[in-house]
Structure formats: structure tokens, C-alpha cells
Scaffold this active site. Structure first.
Site, PDB file in Angstrom:
ATOM      1  N   TYR A  80       0.826  -1.206   0.000  1.00  0.00           N
ATOM      2  CA  TYR A  80       0.000   0.000   0.000  1.00  0.00           C
ATOM      3  C   TYR A  80       0.857   1.252   0.000  1.00  0.00           C
ATOM      4  O   TYR A  80       0.764   2.100   0.883  1.00  0.00           O
ATOM      5  CB  TYR A  80      -0.987  -0.035   1.189  1.00  0.00           C
ATOM      6  CG  TYR A  80      -2.085  -1.038   0.949  1.00  0.00           C
ATOM      7  CD1 TYR A  80      -3.214  -0.671   0.221  1.00  0.00           C
ATOM      8  CD2 TYR A  80      -1.974  -2.349   1.376  1.00  0.00           C
ATOM      9  CE1 TYR A  80      -4.214  -1.598  -0.060  1.00  0.00           C
ATOM     10  CE2 TYR A  80      -2.961  -3.282   1.097  1.00  0.00           C
ATOM     11  CZ  TYR A  80      -4.078  -2.891   0.382  1.00  0.00           C
ATOM     12  OH  TYR A  80      -5.056  -3.811   0.103  1.00  0.00           O
TER      13      TYR A  80
ATOM     14  N   TYR B  79     -11.999  -7.417   5.963  1.00  0.00           N
ATOM     15  CA  TYR B  79     -10.810  -7.481   5.114  1.00  0.00           C
ATOM     16  C   TYR B  79     -10.456  -8.952   4.912  1.00  0.00           C
ATOM     17  O   TYR B  79     -10.307  -9.700   5.877  1.00  0.00           O
ATOM     18  CB  TYR B  79      -9.614  -6.744   5.737  1.00  0.00           C
ATOM     19  CG  TYR B  79      -8.376  -6.893   4.889  1.00  0.00           C
ATOM     20  CD1 TYR B  79      -8.238  -6.169   3.710  1.00  0.00           C
ATOM     21  CD2 TYR B  79      -7.378  -7.801   5.233  1.00  0.00           C
ATOM     22  CE1 TYR B  79      -7.125  -6.344   2.891  1.00  0.00           C
ATOM     23  CE2 TYR B  79      -6.264  -7.978   4.416  1.00  0.00           C
ATOM     24  CZ  TYR B  79      -6.143  -7.240   3.258  1.00  0.00           C
ATOM     25  OH  TYR B  79      -5.050  -7.421   2.445  1.00  0.00           O
TER      26      TYR B  79
ATOM     27  N   ASP C 254     -12.854 -16.505   8.348  1.00  0.00           N
ATOM     28  CA  ASP C 254     -11.487 -16.104   8.023  1.00  0.00           C
ATOM     29  C   ASP C 254     -10.769 -15.797   9.335  1.00  0.00           C
ATOM     30  O   ASP C 254     -10.948 -14.730   9.915  1.00  0.00           O
ATOM     31  CB  ASP C 254     -11.548 -14.875   7.097  1.00  0.00           C
ATOM     32  CG  ASP C 254     -10.168 -14.316   6.774  1.00  0.00           C
ATOM     33  OD1 ASP C 254      -9.185 -14.747   7.416  1.00  0.00           O
ATOM     34  OD2 ASP C 254     -10.086 -13.436   5.892  1.00  0.00           O
TER      35      ASP C 254
ATOM     36  N   LYS D 277      -1.111 -16.150   8.318  1.00  0.00           N
ATOM     37  CA  LYS D 277      -0.342 -15.246   9.182  1.00  0.00           C
ATOM     38  C   LYS D 277       0.526 -15.949  10.239  1.00  0.00           C
ATOM     39  O   LYS D 277       1.611 -16.374   9.918  1.00  0.00           O
ATOM     40  CB  LYS D 277      -1.272 -14.205   9.791  1.00  0.00           C
ATOM     41  CG  LYS D 277      -1.725 -13.198   8.720  1.00  0.00           C
ATOM     42  CD  LYS D 277      -2.113 -11.849   9.275  1.00  0.00           C
ATOM     43  CE  LYS D 277      -2.115 -10.787   8.213  1.00  0.00           C
ATOM     44  NZ  LYS D 277      -3.425 -10.509   7.644  1.00  0.00           N
TER      45      LYS D 277
HETATM   46  C1  LIG Z   1      -3.924 -10.545   6.265  1.00  0.00           C
HETATM   47  C2  LIG Z   1      -5.277 -11.081   6.065  1.00  0.00           C
HETATM   48  C3  LIG Z   1      -5.640 -11.706   4.853  1.00  0.00           C
HETATM   49  C4  LIG Z   1      -4.712 -11.800   3.665  1.00  0.00           C
HETATM   50  O1  LIG Z   1      -3.576 -12.560   3.929  1.00  0.00           O
HETATM   51  P1  LIG Z   1      -2.257 -12.382   2.998  1.00  0.00           P
HETATM   52  O2  LIG Z   1      -1.316 -13.401   3.534  1.00  0.00           O
HETATM   53  O3  LIG Z   1      -1.797 -10.969   3.207  1.00  0.00           O
HETATM   54  O4  LIG Z   1      -2.676 -12.643   1.607  1.00  0.00           O
HETATM   55  C5  LIG Z   1      -6.919 -12.209   4.751  1.00  0.00           C
HETATM   56  N1  LIG Z   1      -7.795 -12.127   5.767  1.00  0.00           N
HETATM   57  C6  LIG Z   1      -7.473 -11.547   6.952  1.00  0.00           C
HETATM   58  C7  LIG Z   1      -8.483 -11.498   8.050  1.00  0.00           C
HETATM   59  C8  LIG Z   1      -6.213 -10.984   7.128  1.00  0.00           C
HETATM   60  O5  LIG Z   1      -5.913 -10.385   8.280  1.00  0.00           O
END
Ligand SMILES: *Cc1c(COP(=O)(O)O)cnc(C)c1O
Length: 429
Positions: A19, A147, A248, A277
Site C-alpha cells: 500500500y 478485510y 477467516d 499469518k
Molecule cells: C492478512 C489477512 C488476509 C490476507 O492474507 P495475505 O497473507 O496478506 O494474503 C486475509 N484475511 C485476513 C483477516 C487478514 O488479516
């Protein structure tokens, strides 16, 4: 080693950052090394890490156990294709993930980043309904301020305003959105909180493959915490309207909110779960999409009888071995007590920020502390102030937030909190 100035100049000319823009006037800091919760800059300054490299480095940097796991795996193989071949680290990690996640989740699809694990989850949901002769169910429903990543399908379910959907209006898949709930973590959920989502389901369920949500904590879309009761009601609505639930947990997974997985706050299980992550303790890029046996079997028994996805670096052995070691470190530690202690220190320490007129809200859950301001911050002036105060914090928009590595000591955490409060006190508009 070349000088810091040469490095920065070359970086500015040729290297994109997240970004950001080429030749941007926001500061960039060259890092020499990182150890524990300390980040050492090339100019010799040492910063306390408040970000865990975006939720990832829960055990801190340069951890001997994780280093050893990589070295050991390297002796056997760094990588091998996963089409037609398998290996111990992948199978062991899949079994471990199945064991520690909610019971219905029994199958694991490995990929290389969070965004891709979300793409995979969305495809699975659509292929599932296709296999059940309901090919009209192709839409995703979600709430505002989410997100889910930066690839196109992941972006299509991220917040339309924060995610700048207008820029991509002709390319982006049009999904369904509902207002986000206003009930906070410790509140109950009122009828008006759930009504917007329920109305969308009532009207469009015949076209909806799945609801996708970040459970309890909405991360990069606004750092909002919502009521477990809301999540419980979403689960019930999914069952009622024959819609899958994708959670997610890429940010919230592995203890960050005080539970191993945030959905445990609501005592519910998703049909599909995304992890990433901190899966490898922030060492390697690895993500996973877990699904129920029923979803896996239905996709196999339908047409074309295959799941249509397969990354080149699927189930990379180095990453799987590191993830196994990271999980063992976490689960063998008193992580609940650790996260609880961080929560208490953040709650007590950040309270001091509440007194300033420019601060709108201070909230803490698990090892996540958020200071929400009334106006967007100016990164260009604020970032150097945090660095001068000896901490690494990366605010965005109206949000200054902390999610330190779990191994942070009381002393380091108090230093971090004090420094943040001092910088917040001095913000001027
Ligand atoms: C960081 C994140 C993503 C994307 O993961 P990347 O490894 O950056 O592609 C998707 N969903 C959530 C909730 C996130 O925090």
C-alpha cells in the site's frame, strides 16, 4: 555492505512496498536484524516490536526452535511438488490442524498466502453447491468493514469503501453486503444488529453460496470487535437458509484473541476455515483452508470430481515443518495466561489515551490493543515519532493498534505502551 543511503535510494527507485508508491515521501527504515521482540535498524537503533510483523511473529524473531526446525527440514528437502507426491511435514501439520480446530473440519488445503486461502474457500463453497446441482448459488454475502485479502475475489468481499471498490468497478465480482453489527464484544446482540444480514439472506439465499466473516475481530478493515452472540446467530441463519459459513481466522487464529480460534468465543464451528499469518510463527508464507468431510465428499462426488486449484508451492515442506514447530511452541506454553496478561497490561496502560480529545475509543481484546482517533493520522509525521520513541508501530487511517509478540516481557510491554501513549498525547491536527 552498501551504505544506508544507497540502499534507500535504490529501494525508492525500484521496490514497491505494501500500500505504497514508488518514490513515496513516507519514510522507510532499513532493518539489519531482529531478535526476540527487538528490531535492529541499520543505523543502530533498536525498536520494540508492537506489530508482530502483521499478526505473524507470535514467538518473536530469530527463535532457536523455529530456526532448528528449518535447518532440520532443509537436510531432507526444501521443496517438492505436491501433485502426486506427499511428505511427512504436510501430513503431520494437516493432522495437527484438524485436531486443534473445531471438530467438523476434517480436510486441509494448503496454499501460500492468506488471500489465496480465501480464494480457495470461495471456490470450495461454489463447487460444493455446483456438485449439489445448485449452480445458481455463486454469490458471497458479508458485512461491512471486513478485510479478506488483496487478490480480486478476496477483495470483492472486503469493505467496498476501504477497499476502493470504485477503482475496480468493472473487474470486481459484485457480492452482497450487509451493515456490520454495532454490538461490541461484551454486549448482547440486538434484533437490529442481525436484521441487515438476515434481510439479505431472506431475499437472496437462493443465489448465496456462503457467508464469509472474520469472527469476533474485524482486522485491517477497521479493527472492530463484535459480540459472540452475533456470530452464533449468523451460524443459525446459515443453517436455516442453506448457506455455508466461511470463517477467516487468518488474523485471529492461534491465540491472539484469548481463545485458540476466535470462533470459540461463540462456541460455533464454520463449514470452511481460513488460516495463515501466525501459522508458521511469522517465518514462512503458508496458509490453509480447512473444510468439513461433507464438503470434501460432495465436491469429489460431483462434476468434475476434482477441486480446481493447485498452487506450485502447495504444502512447502520448509513452511510445514516450521508451522509444526511453531504450533508445538504455542501449545506447550501457557499461552492463555500469556495472552491474558498482555490483555490486562494493554487495558490498564492504554486507558491513559482515552483522556485526549482527539481519541474516539480505546479497546482491547486478547493481545490486541486499539486506539481509534476521530481523524485519520498523517503517517509521514507520525511514523518517525514512533521510531524516535523506540517502538515499531504501523498505524493506518484513524487507527493506532498494537499486537505484540506473545513472548514480550512485562517491562518491554510497558515501554511499548508508554511510548505509544506519549506519541498519541502529542498528536496535533
Ligand atoms: C492478512 C489477512 C488476509 C490476507 O492474507 P495475505 O497473507 O496478506 O494474503 C486475509 N484475511 C485476513 C483477516 C487478514 O488479516
Amino acid at each position: 555492505m552498501q551504505s544506508q543511503n544507497t540502499l534507500l535510494k535504490q529501494d525508492s527507485h525500484h521496490v514497491w512496498h505494501p500500500y505504497s508508491a514508488i518514490h513515496a515521501d513516507t519514510p522507510i527504515y532499513p532493518v539489519k536484524s531482529a531478535q526476540g521482540v527487538n528490531i535492529t535498524l541499520m543505523d543502530g537503533r533498536v525498536l520494540i516490536d508492537g506489530m508482530s510483523s502483521w499478526w505473524s511473529a507470535i514467538h518473536g524473531y530469530n527463535h532457536p526452535v523455529l530456526n532448528q526446525a528449518i535447518s532440520a527440514q532443509l537436510q531432507d528437502m526444501a521443496h517438492i511438488m505436491f501433485g502426486g507426491l506427499t511428505h511427512q511435514p504436510a501430513v503431520d501439520l494437516a493432522l495437527q490442524l484438524v485436531k486443534i480446530t473445531p471438530k467438523p473440519l476434517q480436510t486441509v488445503f494448503f496454499s501460500d498466502s492468506g488471500s489465496v486461502s480465501v480464494e480457495v474457500a470461495m471456490k470450495m463453497a461454489i463447487q460444493y453447491w455446483h456438485a449439489k446441482n445448485q449452480a445458481n448459488k455463486q454469490k458471497l454475502l458479508t458485512i461491512r468493514y471486513g478485510y479478506h485479502g488483496d487478490t480480486f475475489a478476496a477483495m470483492s468481499v472486503s469493505d467496498p469503501v476501504n477497499g476502493m471498490h470504485s477503482l475496480f468497478s468493472n473487474t470486481l465480482i459484485k457480492q452482497l453486503f450487509a451493515e456490520a453489527p454495532n454490538c461490541t464484544f461484551d454486549q448482547s446482540c440486538a434484533a437490529e444488529d442481525i436484521a441487515p444480514l438476515e434481510n439479505q439472506l431472506k431475499e437472496h439465499h437462493a443465489q448465496i453460496a456462503a457467508i464469509i466473516l472474520e469472527p469476533i475481530v474485524q482486522g485491517a478493515g477497521g479493527m472492530r470487535f463484535y459480540s459472540p452472540e452475533y456470530l452464533r446467530q449468523v451460524r443459525e441463519l446459515c443453517d436455516q437458509y442453506d448457506v455455508l459459513l466461511i470463517l477467516d481466522e487468518i488474523a485471529t487464529g492461534f491465540g491472539r484473541t484469548g481463545k485458540l480460534f476466535a470462533c470459540e468465543h461463540a462456541n460455533i464451528a464454520p463449514d470452511i476455515l481460513c488460516l495463515g499469518k501466525s501459522l508458521t510463527g511469522g517465518y514462512m508464507t503458508l496458509a490453509a483452508t480447512l473444510a468439513t468431510r461433507e464438503i470434501a465428499d460432495t465436491i469429489r462426488d460431483g462434476k468434475p470430481g476434482l477441486f480446481m486449484h493447485g498452487p506450485t508451492f502447495m504444502a512447502n515442506p520448509l513452511a510445514c515443518a516450521t508451522a509444526l514447530a511453531s504450533l508445538k511452541l504455542l501449545l506447550d506454553s501457557p499461552w492463555q495466561e500469556t495472552v491474558n496478561n498482555i490483555q490486562q497490561s494493554l487495558t490498564t496502560g492504554l486507558q491513559a489515551c482515552q483522556q485526549y480529545e482527539h481519541v474516539k475509543d480505546v479497546r482491547v481484546l486478547g493481545a490486541i490493543g486499539v486506539i481509534e482517533l476521530h481523524q485519520a493520522i498523517d503517517l509521514k509525521t507520525l511514523q518517525p515519532k514512533f521510531v524516535d520513541a523506540g517502538v515499531w508501530v504501523r498505524p493506518f487511517n484513524k487507527l493506532i493498534y498494537l499486537m505484540p509478540p506473545f513472548i514480550i516481557s512485562d517491562e518491554q510491554l510497558n515501554k511499548l505502551i508508554k511510548a505509544v501513549c506519549k506519541v498519541v498525547a502529542e498528536i496535533e491536527y
